[in-house]
Write an enzyme that holds these catalytic residues in place. Structure first.
Site, mmCIF file in Angstrom:
data_model
loop_
_atom_site.group_PDB
_atom_site.id
_atom_site.type_symbol
_atom_site.label_atom_id
_atom_site.label_comp_id
_atom_site.label_asym_id
_atom_site.label_seq_id
_atom_site.Cartn_x
_atom_site.Cartn_y
_atom_site.Cartn_z
ATOM 1 N N GLU A 277 0.888 -1.179 0.000
ATOM 2 C CA GLU A 277 0.000 0.000 0.000
ATOM 3 C C GLU A 277 0.911 1.209 0.000
ATOM 4 O O GLU A 277 1.470 1.567 1.038
ATOM 5 C CB GLU A 277 -0.890 0.007 1.246
ATOM 6 N N CYS B 219 -2.512 8.761 2.830
ATOM 7 C CA CYS B 219 -2.131 8.433 1.455
ATOM 8 C C CYS B 219 -3.296 8.650 0.491
ATOM 9 O O CYS B 219 -3.094 8.717 -0.719
ATOM 10 C CB CYS B 219 -1.604 7.008 1.369
#
Ligand code: ADP
Length: 475
Positions: free
Chosen positions: A250, A284
């Site tokens: 990720e 993010c």
């Protein structure tokens, strides 16, 4: 301070002390909260061995019992919600209300995977002749190692450890050196819930490189899962190549947030506030490039300015704090450098410039941002709204996609045909339509392109920890 504060790595159900210690600092005061011991190579290897031993025990468990253990872990996390949230605000800095929200969200992954543990179905395949029976079923991969970041000290851990345990895998975790306390508290609660010794080990270290190398190069570790920057992810992915591990990555994003002229502008601005300012912009999936159709630019900027003006930047424990400090001084310096570069190249700050002390960064609204500026290409990881005006749908889709990342994208529109067109055209793993907060344990979270590999959450999140075995039987 909370009774859930532990200061040593957790290996095989015991705390592992070393002489070398380092300080975990409160980002709001820049003062030390506590000193923790820094793991040595022996400790890392012990943890891998402990996880290997636990995997043998886990193989003998069934999904229903693992589900029940996870459910007890979930209940314990919820029971200790306040203490965990306070710990998080202390070591990470986010406002207490956000920490409380993250404990719930993080616990949500444990609950979801407690339920999903019972659903790792296989297949019965229609045979191609009379003499064979074909089936496939799922088995746990084995020992998992994971490295997590500091921005969500609980949720980034539970979305990995819970599905791994649900699948029957044991885990060695290295949390960020900035936020090891939440991870240790989670491991302690997992132990209380009945996790087998060695099923969840936590390695606290300032020497991420050493720990990362040992974890990625070990043949005993069969799966590696990482959340963090793309640069570090690439390095770890290449380290995993030598032992052909399964990997989940990720990584970074550069989320476009598009406001079309037919959008409900009040809702769009409200959505943007969440997508941009949650966790002081340190996510993010944070809106990074805000594209506004030129005909509504002035209205959007005005509405946004009013809302941003009312944000309170303060210590996370202060009542009504909306934005806490950035994680450390270097993070603030990076935001300041991006701002300086953007302004030198012609961006205009339309709200008042406020210099705050320490790691606190006042929110900034920039207009006139262009692809020539660093801020357009880099994850800002701070409370800065970079606005870019556009004219046509095709133009904005091309701009939105023209980055190496593909994690989250958002757009606001009320035109149903446009909604279909744009959601299909965006090269992103996740798309929010008329919504700025999209993360949910029941849905697959993850990116395309250089934003990563694999999905966390949803039914897909369990498969990341399972191998498929095909069995062909002649009868
Ligand atoms: P961030 O800027 O969000 O901290 P990083 O990618 O630097 O993002 O860090 C995410 C996690 O990766 C942290 O736990 C950090 O300690 C770890 N990390 C950083 N560099 C390395 C490395 N070379 N090897 C292994 N882990 C690393």
């Amino acid at each position: 301070m909370s009774h859930l504060v532990f200061t040593d790595s957790y290996i095989n159900g015991e705390f592992y002390k070393t002489d070398k210690r380092f300080s975990v600092d409160d980002p709001a005061t820049e003062k030390s909260i506590v000193e923790v011991s820094d793991i040595d190579e022996q400790g890392v290897n012990n943890a891998i061995d402990a996880a290997k031993g636990a995997f043998v025990k886990l193989k003998a468990t069934n999904a229903t019992s693992r589900s029940a253990t996870l459910m007890r872990w979930y209940e314990l996390v919820i029971e200790h919600k306040q203490a965990l949230a306070e710990l998080m605000t202390k070591e990470q800095g986010k406002p207490l209300k956000e920490s409380l929200g993250e404990v719930e969200y993080g616990a949500g992954f444990i609950k979801w995977f407690a339920e999903q543990a019972k659903r790792s179905y296989g297949d019965v395949i229609p045979p191609t002749d009379d003499q064979h029976r074909l089936t496939s079923f799922k088995q746990p991969i084995g020992v998992v190692a994971g490295i997590t970041p500091w921005n969500f000290p609980i949720a980034m851990v539970t979305r990995k450890v819970a599905p791994a345990y649900a699948a029957g895998c044991s885990f060695v975790l290295k949390p960020s050196e900035h936020t090891p306390l939440c991870a240790l508290a989670l491991a302690y609660l997992a132990d209380q819930a009945g996790f087998e010794k060695g099923a969840f080990n936590v390695l606290v270290s300032e020497n991420a490189k050493m720990v990362g190398e040992l974890l990625t190069e070990s043949d005993l570790v069969r799966k590696f899962t990482f959340t963090g920057s793309t640069a570090v992810g690439k390095q770890l992915l290449s380290q995993c190549a030598s032992t052909i591990k399964r990997t989940s990555m990720e990584l970074g994003g550069n989320a476009p947030f598009i406001i079309f002229d037919n959008a409900d502008l009040d809702e769009a601005v409200t959505g943007l506030m969440g997508a941009k300012f949650r966790n002081a912009g340190q996510t993010c999936v944070a809106a990074n490039r805000i594209f506004v159709q030129r005909s509504v630019l002035d209205k959007v900027v005005k509405k946004l300015n009013e809302k941003v003006d009312s944000l309170k930047v303060a210590h996370g424990f202060e009542e009504d704090s909306d934005i806490g400090p950035l994680i450390y001084a270097k993070a603030k310096q990076k935001v300041q450098e991006l701002l300086m570069d953007a302004k030198q190249k012609g961006a205009i700050q339309i709200n008042a410039v406020k210099e705050l002390g320490g790691n606190f960064q006042a929110p900034v609204i920039l207009t006139g941002v262009t692809p020539e500026m660093d801020i357009y290409h880099q994850e800002v990881f701070g409370p800065v709204v970079s606005i870019i005006a556009f004219d046509e749908e095709a133009e904005v889709i091309a701009l939105a996609n023209d980055v190496p990342y593909g994690l989250a994208a958002y757009f606001y529109s009320q035109d149903i045909k446009q909604i279909y067109r744009v959601s299909e055209a965006l090269e992103y793993g996740m798309v929010g339509i008329n919504e700025g907060l999209i993360s949910n344990p029941v849905a697959p979270f993850g990116g395309v392109k250089q934003s990563g590999l694999g999905r966390e959450g949803g039914h897909q999140g369990l498969d990341e920890y399972l191998e498929e075995k095909y069995v062909c039987m002649k009868i």
